[in-house]
Scaffold this motif. Structure first.
Motif, short mmCIF file in Angstrom:
data_model
loop_
_atom_site.label_atom_id
_atom_site.label_comp_id
_atom_site.label_asym_id
_atom_site.label_seq_id
_atom_site.Cartn_x
_atom_site.Cartn_y
_atom_site.Cartn_z
N GLU A 30 -32.42 11.22 39.01
CA GLU A 30 -33.70 11.84 38.67
C GLU A 30 -34.76 10.74 38.54
O GLU A 30 -34.44 9.57 38.36
N GLY A 31 -36.01 11.15 38.65
CA GLY A 31 -37.11 10.20 38.50
C GLY A 31 -38.43 10.83 38.89
O GLY A 31 -38.49 11.98 39.34
N HIS A 32 -39.48 10.08 38.70
CA HIS A 32 -40.83 10.59 38.94
C HIS A 32 -41.69 9.41 39.40
O HIS A 32 -41.78 8.40 38.72
N VAL A 33 -42.33 9.54 40.56
CA VAL A 33 -43.25 8.52 41.05
C VAL A 33 -44.64 9.13 41.18
O VAL A 33 -44.79 10.29 41.58
N ALA A 34 -45.65 8.37 40.80
CA ALA A 34 -47.03 8.84 40.87
C ALA A 34 -47.91 7.74 41.43
O ALA A 34 -47.60 6.56 41.32
N VAL A 35 -49.01 8.15 42.04
CA VAL A 35 -50.00 7.22 42.56
C VAL A 35 -51.38 7.68 42.09
O VAL A 35 -51.71 8.87 42.20
N VAL A 36 -52.16 6.75 41.57
CA VAL A 36 -53.57 7.07 41.31
C VAL A 36 -54.29 6.91 42.64
O VAL A 36 -54.60 5.81 43.08
N SER A 37 -54.53 8.04 43.28
CA SER A 37 -55.25 8.06 44.54
C SER A 37 -56.73 8.24 44.23
O SER A 37 -57.29 7.53 43.40
#
Length: 337
Positions: free
Chosen positions: A179-186
């Motif tokens: 499991e995991g979560h990746v995010a980008v401030v676009s």
């Protein structure tokens, strides 16, 4: 008759959405979650890795999470600034976090060969990692046809390839963890085009291509992908922004009269989006979100509107500044070199 009803429904929905988002500082779904969704306190005890955490949106996203007892990896080049942010995170946590719960990680994201080492250090320190927030990056102000190709390459190295590389390292870990979560401030510039920021806009569109593809690949796994898309925010981004020439910085500034969201509010909405595992969040003060909505879903109307208001007014809506003065400033910088 059937298609008439469908068409009328689309128009009614479009009017409803535009009116409602005019009252919010985000898209409708995120606005709903901010009031009725899961609170960031649900992330208490989780470990979040934030790049570009020494200032701006990254800094204030860290504060928004620290208030709810979220453990943090603060990564950026400036160690002194990271220590300042850490001290504030500990203070805002109200005793929920101890010194060991906020790791300062001096890191240059452009040095991709060091990414694995820094990531491993964060995992060793906490024994786990739950969310990666790719925030580090720079903006740009320049006339499209005047941009040196080296600027395009430098901006993509920072805003795209460093993000992709670090995320792939995180994904190997999340795949093993299950499991995991990746995010980008676009940016909203990754959703629609933005004038006088060709390289930056291209980089943000590339980010959306990469991460929308990743989301599809992981749709049957317990790995989540979030694109955070703020509009104008009060930060020092214009100070560090690229121009059209390699090695130059804009050295611009925001003014109190600019129509921008506070970094604190943006950080809070980022925390809400992360907590609720939102796929894509549009964030900004009126009228940037309604304008984005109309641009995406009613392109013909947008084209007609642009003919009436002109590109310069669109730029002013984005930066609260006269684009002619911005371009003059850039040319002045060039002459000084």
């Amino acid at each position: 008759m059937f298609f008439t009803i469908i068409g009328a429904g689309v128009i009614v929905y479009g009017i409803f959405y535009t009116v409602v988002t005019s009252l919010l500082d985000s898209d409708l779904y995120l606005g709903f979650l901010d009031k009725f969704g899961k609170s960031p306190r649900k992330l208490k005890g989780k470990v979040v890795f934030i790049t570009g955490a020494s200032s701006g949106i990254g800094e204030h996203t860290a504060y928004a999470l620290a208030k709810h007892g979220v453990k943090l990896v603060l990564a950026a080049r400036r160690q002194n600034e990271l220590q300042r942010v850490k001290a504030q995170c500990l203070a805002l946590s109200g005793g929920q976090l101890e010194d060991k719960d906020v790791l300062v990680l001096p890191m240059d994201v452009l040095d991709v060969s060091s990414h694995q080492m820094h990531f491993d250090r964060a995992v060793r320190h906490f024994g786990t990692l739950d969310i990666l927030v790719n925030n580090a990056g720079r903006s740009q102000r320049a006339a499209w046809e005047q941009i040196d190709l080296d600027v395009d390459k430098q901006l993509f190295d920072l805003n795209v390839f460093s993000v992709v590389n670090l995320t792939r390292i995180a994904l190997h870990y999340f795949n093993t963890k299950g499991e995991g979560h990746v995010a980008v401030v676009s940016s909203l510039a990754g959703v629609i085009g933005a004038p006088y920021s060709g390289s930056y806009t291209g980089a943000k569109h590339a980010i959306h291509g990469y991460f929308n593809s990743l989301r599809l690949e992981k749709s049957s796994n317990n790995i989540h992908v979030t694109l955070l898309c703020p509009g104008p925010v009060f930060t020092n981004f214009l100070q560090e922004a690229f121009t059209e020439k390699s090695g130059q910085k804009l050295h611009g500034s925001t003014q109190p009269t600019d129509k921008r969201m506070t970094a604190e509010r943006c950080g809070h909405l980022n925390a809400v989006a992360l907590t609720n595992k939102v796929s894509e969040a549009w964030i900004g003060k009126f009228p940037v979100v309604p304008v984005t909505y109309v641009s995406v879903y009613f392109p013909i109307l947008t084209k007609l509107t642009l003919k009436l208001i002109g590109t310069d007014r669109l730029f002013k809506l984005r930066d609260s500044k006269d684009p002619v003065e911005i371009i003059k400033g850039i040319k002045k910088l060039i002459l000084q070199v």
